[in-house]
Enzyme design. Sequence first.
Site, PDB file in Angstrom:
ATOM      1  N   SER A 160      33.514  58.325 -87.057  1.00  0.00           N
ATOM      2  CA  SER A 160      34.149  57.460 -88.050  1.00  0.00           C
ATOM      3  C   SER A 160      34.080  55.996 -87.660  1.00  0.00           C
ATOM      4  O   SER A 160      34.466  55.613 -86.554  1.00  0.00           O
ATOM      5  CB  SER A 160      35.620  57.840 -88.215  1.00  0.00           C
ATOM      6  OG  SER A 160      35.764  58.950 -89.044  1.00  0.00           O
ATOM      7  N   ASP A 188      39.020  52.584 -97.027  1.00  0.00           N
ATOM      8  CA  ASP A 188      38.954  53.183 -95.696  1.00  0.00           C
ATOM      9  C   ASP A 188      38.217  52.288 -94.707  1.00  0.00           C
ATOM     10  O   ASP A 188      37.352  52.735 -93.953  1.00  0.00           O
ATOM     11  CB  ASP A 188      38.299  54.566 -95.739  1.00  0.00           C
ATOM     12  CG  ASP A 188      38.560  55.367 -94.462  1.00  0.00           C
ATOM     13  OD1 ASP A 188      39.497  55.012 -93.722  1.00  0.00           O
ATOM     14  OD2 ASP A 188      37.825  56.341 -94.208  1.00  0.00           O
ATOM     15  N   HIS A 236      41.217  54.967 -91.192  1.00  0.00           N
ATOM     16  CA  HIS A 236      41.903  56.161 -90.685  1.00  0.00           C
ATOM     17  C   HIS A 236      41.796  56.312 -89.166  1.00  0.00           C
ATOM     18  O   HIS A 236      42.529  57.097 -88.572  1.00  0.00           O
ATOM     19  CB  HIS A 236      41.412  57.424 -91.413  1.00  0.00           C
ATOM     20  CG  HIS A 236      40.012  57.851 -91.080  1.00  0.00           C
ATOM     21  ND1 HIS A 236      38.937  57.593 -91.897  1.00  0.00           N
ATOM     22  CD2 HIS A 236      39.502  58.534 -90.032  1.00  0.00           C
ATOM     23  CE1 HIS A 236      37.842  58.117 -91.380  1.00  0.00           C
ATOM     24  NE2 HIS A 236      38.154  58.675 -90.237  1.00  0.00           N
TER      25      HIS A 236
END
Length: 481
Positions: free
Chosen positions: A334, A254, A220
């Site tokens: 992230s 992801d 993402h």
Amino acid sequence: MNEPEQPSSPDEGYRDDELTQPLSLGPLRPDEQSPRPPADAAQADEPRYDGPRSEAPPAGAPQPGVVQPGASWLPPSSPPAGPPDPWGGYPPPGTQPMPTEPPAHRASAGPRARVSGWVWPVLAAVALVVGVLGGVAGSVAYDELSDSDAPGTVSGGLDDVDTVSLPPLSAEQEGSVAAVAEQVLPSTVQIIASLDGEEGGATGSGFVLDKQGHIITNNHVVESAAKEDGKIQIVDQEGNRYDASVVGRSPVYDLAVLFAEDADELPPASLGRSQRLRVGEGVVAIGSPLGLSSTVTAGIVSSLNRPVTTGESSDDSSYINAVQTDAAINPGNSGGPLVDLRGQVVGVNSAIATNGGGTISGQAGNIGVGFAIPVEQVVVTADQILKTGESSYPVIGAQVQTGVRDGSGARIDKVNDGSPAADAGLEEGDVIVEVDGDRVTDGIGLIVAIRTHQPGETIEFTYERDGEERSAQVELGAEQG
């Protein structure tokens, strides 16, 4: 669709009570990075024996040197006993190989035999041919890495790149957050990617996978840039920037692998094992939360094997068998590493639980509940992406409810014709309660349990039908994603 993760209807989806969210940072800008400093002097190569070779031992004596096993990308179950041999199996300088028996004395000292004149030109020609072949092999290996259809792919996957799996910290250093930070910060990078056409609109984190310039991050973080062929850069601890491209992505897990050709001198992070972790054990999260590069936070392992899902819709959901931690994790973390106190990566920070609050970026901040993708899944997915630029995940060909969380199991809403689930005899209305002996409480738990396996594996489902408990062997199918 032949996917198990879709809810049977929008009203039964998991999104209404979703408590986790991905950590990519939107329009916040990172601080201006300092220009690239002058390159340091090249580090010395590992010690090797370059001295004069000894005369060959007599017949029957053992030959010097040992056969070295091929490097494996899987982390070892335990460090090798004793210190490594710095001479690679060759005798150190100033020593001679010791024969097991004393050499026989010469019967007489007669004149030495002369070498024929034709031998030297032949030896020179052979040496030239070997040198040319070595050069060709080296160029082929380089072309395999840089000129394939998907830049950055390597045919052998992780077996053909240089990763690190030994703990960087000694037993005396283990447990020190400062020592962990010193070791891992040089291997952690900030990622700046375009978002919806805006250059630098998204920032995240990542870590160096190998000595060839591959970087691990979350899908993402770079998804928008990858779809729009937008600009992606990585920034190292010194503030140096490198252009990067996407080797491949896995929305399902992801994860994404980047390739920065000029970053091949950045040190790889050591890959550990999340399966060794214990609840309460100390861990360290490293990354660029809120655009603040090279940030280190510490905490403990709060839970293991926590089934969570991330994403803003059912179309971009990722299901994680997560390592839960209370180390402070915020948007921008992230893709950064979660590291144990031996200095080894045990997970990739990917999501945080939210309570409805928000920050300047419109995303909730840390409340002490963060989730990381286990490193074992990272290794499997990265290996697939490096080989082909794509990754695959296992499916059973059935739809299950993901909105019901009463702990009774995972109810099957639909079984696709010709699917692995149909071949195993599963039917609509069956409730899955165990997978390979491990309890399943809901649809999310079932999907996560399936995705910890690989396509082609056969796993045992325990399910209930009409009040009766039954079992079925299901051979997992595969889809790309």
